[in-house]
Design an enzyme around this catalytic site. Structure first.
Site, PDB file in Angstrom:
ATOM      1  CE  LYS A 164     -15.042   1.210   7.093  1.00  0.00           C
ATOM      2  NZ  LYS A 164     -16.371   0.625   6.884  1.00  0.00           N
ATOM      3  CG  ASP A 187     -14.556  -2.618   6.543  1.00  0.00           C
ATOM      4  OD1 ASP A 187     -15.704  -2.225   6.337  1.00  0.00           O
ATOM      5  OD2 ASP A 187     -13.731  -2.793   5.617  1.00  0.00           O
ATOM      6  N   GLY A 217     -16.105 -12.929  -2.665  1.00  0.00           N
ATOM      7  CA  GLY A 217     -15.614 -12.882  -1.299  1.00  0.00           C
ATOM      8  C   GLY A 217     -15.898 -14.175  -0.560  1.00  0.00           C
ATOM      9  CG  PHE A 218     -13.198 -16.423   1.428  1.00  0.00           C
ATOM     10  CD1 PHE A 218     -12.445 -15.559   0.655  1.00  0.00           C
ATOM     11  CD2 PHE A 218     -12.596 -17.052   2.510  1.00  0.00           C
ATOM     12  CE1 PHE A 218     -11.100 -15.335   0.953  1.00  0.00           C
ATOM     13  CE2 PHE A 218     -11.259 -16.839   2.805  1.00  0.00           C
ATOM     14  CZ  PHE A 218     -10.506 -15.976   2.026  1.00  0.00           C
ATOM     15  CG  ASN A 256     -18.625 -11.423   9.352  1.00  0.00           C
ATOM     16  OD1 ASN A 256     -18.817 -12.562   9.769  1.00  0.00           O
ATOM     17  ND2 ASN A 256     -19.077 -10.350   9.945  1.00  0.00           N
ATOM     18  CB  VAL A 257     -19.899  -9.221   3.792  1.00  0.00           C
ATOM     19  CG1 VAL A 257     -20.982  -8.746   2.866  1.00  0.00           C
ATOM     20  CG2 VAL A 257     -19.497  -8.126   4.780  1.00  0.00           C
ATOM     21  CD1 TRP A 294     -20.926 -18.126   7.128  1.00  0.00           C
ATOM     22  CD2 TRP A 294     -21.261 -16.283   8.357  1.00  0.00           C
ATOM     23  NE1 TRP A 294     -21.496 -18.511   8.319  1.00  0.00           N
ATOM     24  CE2 TRP A 294     -21.708 -17.403   9.081  1.00  0.00           C
ATOM     25  CE3 TRP A 294     -21.360 -15.021   8.941  1.00  0.00           C
ATOM     26  CZ2 TRP A 294     -22.263 -17.289  10.358  1.00  0.00           C
ATOM     27  CZ3 TRP A 294     -21.904 -14.897  10.211  1.00  0.00           C
ATOM     28  CH2 TRP A 294     -22.347 -16.024  10.899  1.00  0.00           C
TER      29      TRP A 294
HETATM   30  O1  2IT Z   1     -18.958  -0.723   6.210  1.00  0.00           O
HETATM   31  C1  2IT Z   1     -19.625  -0.878   7.251  1.00  0.00           C
HETATM   32  O2  2IT Z   1     -20.759  -0.439   7.370  1.00  0.00           O
HETATM   33  C2  2IT Z   1     -19.011  -1.630   8.335  1.00  0.00           C
HETATM   34  N1  2IT Z   1     -17.887  -2.093   8.190  1.00  0.00           N
HETATM   35  C3  2IT Z   1     -19.704  -1.797   9.655  1.00  0.00           C
HETATM   36  C4  2IT Z   1     -19.572  -0.566  10.475  1.00  0.00           C
HETATM   37  C5  2IT Z   1     -20.107  -0.672  11.875  1.00  0.00           C
HETATM   38  O3  2IT Z   1     -19.886   0.291  12.629  1.00  0.00           O
HETATM   39  O4  2IT Z   1     -20.726  -1.664  12.243  1.00  0.00           O
END
Ligand code: 2IT
Length: 445
Positions: free
Chosen positions: A124, A164, A235-236, A238-239, A241
């Site tokens: 990460k 992310d 939230g609003f 990508n996730v 959505w």
């Molecule tokens: O928390 C996650 O799994 C992501 N932000 C995606 C990580 C990725 O390598 O696609």
């Protein structure tokens, strides 16, 4: 060391890294009994080795804003564990990012990636850079300066970052452009790329889609259909959505979204036009949802509150860690919630999780529910390595199979004697066993 001694050691050494300690504590508690059944893991000190990242890079990011001022931020990459594949995980740009945040996320990612069944280790990264209010040119200059430092640590078979919070297709584009120039190669070193330069169909939607596929499996264990259910989403981005899009398509009614300013209650439910508008809101870089209520009649904006106070069948945290606490959990249970699934990473506090488990509510953790995002990143890596592109149907079919497999692994390792499925335990044990076996078989390194 036994699991309790490991925890005590970590608390003593990293006492101020609260999120990291929280994530590790949850896993240690889940795997304790399994660990005791494997003396070979104990002898090889697998758990002690697993809770500590392989390495962590910290670097300075210097860039110039539109007014000509020099700006300084900190950048990080945590390479947590690569026993089953290259380090893999997103980059988070958010002012609250600290080493503790990224260590918790990297640790969780290791287990999540193991659950996907694809060969990916955990990593990460990110920065305390705040995208709020920044111009496009500022975002570009920051991403470029960030990659000038990061590029020497990553590679398509070494470490593959992605997006992310605060990092979407636009940011991946600017990061990729600089990597390509410095490394003089065009490879799958980042995922979440746009379609014309190596991206995969479905990747932007995948975290949310996968989350809804997982929720369908959860509901199916109780013979409940998703169709017609109300869903509260936080939230609003990508996730949120992706989850709203799939939930709407499958006939569920999404009644909330939220931002740092408060939440929107839209009793009639989000439709395609409103879901499209989420992307507009996110791209505006203002970090507020209030404008939604001005644009769509009937929608209410509730300032300073979280959406967990509405009466709903399903609650999906889709924003940030610890966004749903014990009080929120008790309120949701009181209001008759059936299913809670973390589409964000570690969306619920330990107290909230305890409440759901105690009440025997269907509850599943982020490392299982949101694994569709990174799984589709894995599919992007495969397509890049093969120099081909799969169709929407091919990617979606693979994503569905992966989510089904993750659900089965949770059921296998998490079902209690009374039949209640503890998804937290199931996901942690399944992920742990895979990584532990790989580490054991590869010797003491
Ligand atoms: O928390 C996650 O799994 C992501 N932000 C995606 C990580 C990725 O390598 O696609």
């Amino acid at each position: 060391m036994k699991t309790k001694e490991i925890m005590a050691y970590l608390e003593k050494t990293y006492g101020h890294e609260k999120e990291y300690l929280q994530a590790v504590h949850e896993v240690l508690e889940s795997v304790e009994s399994v660990y005791e059944q494997h003396p070979e893991f104990f002898k090889y000190r697998i758990l002690e080795r697993m809770v500590e990242p392989d390495r962590m890079f910290t670097f300075k990011v210097v860039w110039q804003d539109d007014a000509g001022n020099v700006q300084i931020n900190l950048g990080y990459r945590v390479q947590f564990n690569n026993a089953i594949g290259p380090y893999k995980g997103g980059l988070r740009f958010h002012p609250a990012v600290t080493p503790s945040t990224l260590k918790f996320l990297g640790f969780e990612q290791t287990f999540k990636n193991a659950l996907t069944t694809l060969p990916m280790g955990g990593g990460k990264g990110g920065s305390d850079f705040d995208p709020k209010g920044k111009s496009n040119a500022e975002i570009m200059r920051f991403c470029q300066a960030f990659m000038v430092e990061l590029w020497r640590h990553i590679g398509p078979d070494t470490d593959v970052p992605a997006g992310d919070i605060g990092v979407g297709t636009r940011e991946i584009g600017y990061l990729y452009g600089m990597y390509r120039k410095l490394a003089r190669e065009n490879t799958g070193v980042l995922t979440g790329k746009n379609l014309t330069w190596g991206g995969s169909l479905i990747r932007p939607e995948a975290t949310g889609f996968g989350g809804i596929y997982f929720v369908e499996h959860m509901l199916k264990t109780q013979n409940i259909a998703l169709k017609g259910k109300t869903i509260a989403i936080s939230g609003f981005g990508n996730v949120a959505w992706g989850a709203a899009l799939k939930a709407h398509e499958l006939g569920a009614k999404v009644v909330t979204i939220s931002g740092p300013d408060g939440y929107i209650y839209d009793e009639s439910g989000l439709n395609t036009e409103k879901i499209d508008y989420l992307l507009e809101l996110r791209n505006s870089n203002n970090d507020i949802v209030a404008p939604y209520a001005k644009k769509f009649a009937g929608a209410k904006f509730i300032p300073g509150k979280k959406p967990w106070e509405v009466k709903t069948d399903i609650a999906l945290p889709c924003a940030i860690q610890n966004e749903l606490n014990g009080d929120d959990a008790r309120l949701l249970i009181q209001n008759g919630v059936t299913c809670v699934a973390e589409v964000s990473n570690m969306g619920c506090t330990p107290e909230a999780i305890n409440e759901f488990v105690k009440a025997k509510i269907l509850f599943a953790p982020g490392k299982a529910v949101n694994a569709g995002g990174v799984a589709t990143s894995g599919l992007e890596m495969t397509q890049n390595a093969m120099h081909i592109s799969w169709t929407t149907e091919e990617v979606d079919a693979r994503l569905k199979t992966i989510m089904q497999n993750i659900h089965e692994a949770c059921v296998l390792h998490g079902t209690a004697d009374d039949g209640y499925i503890n998804y937290v335990k199931g996901a942690n044990i399944a992920g742990f066993l895979k990584v532990a076996k790989a580490m054991y078989e590869q010797g003491i390194v």
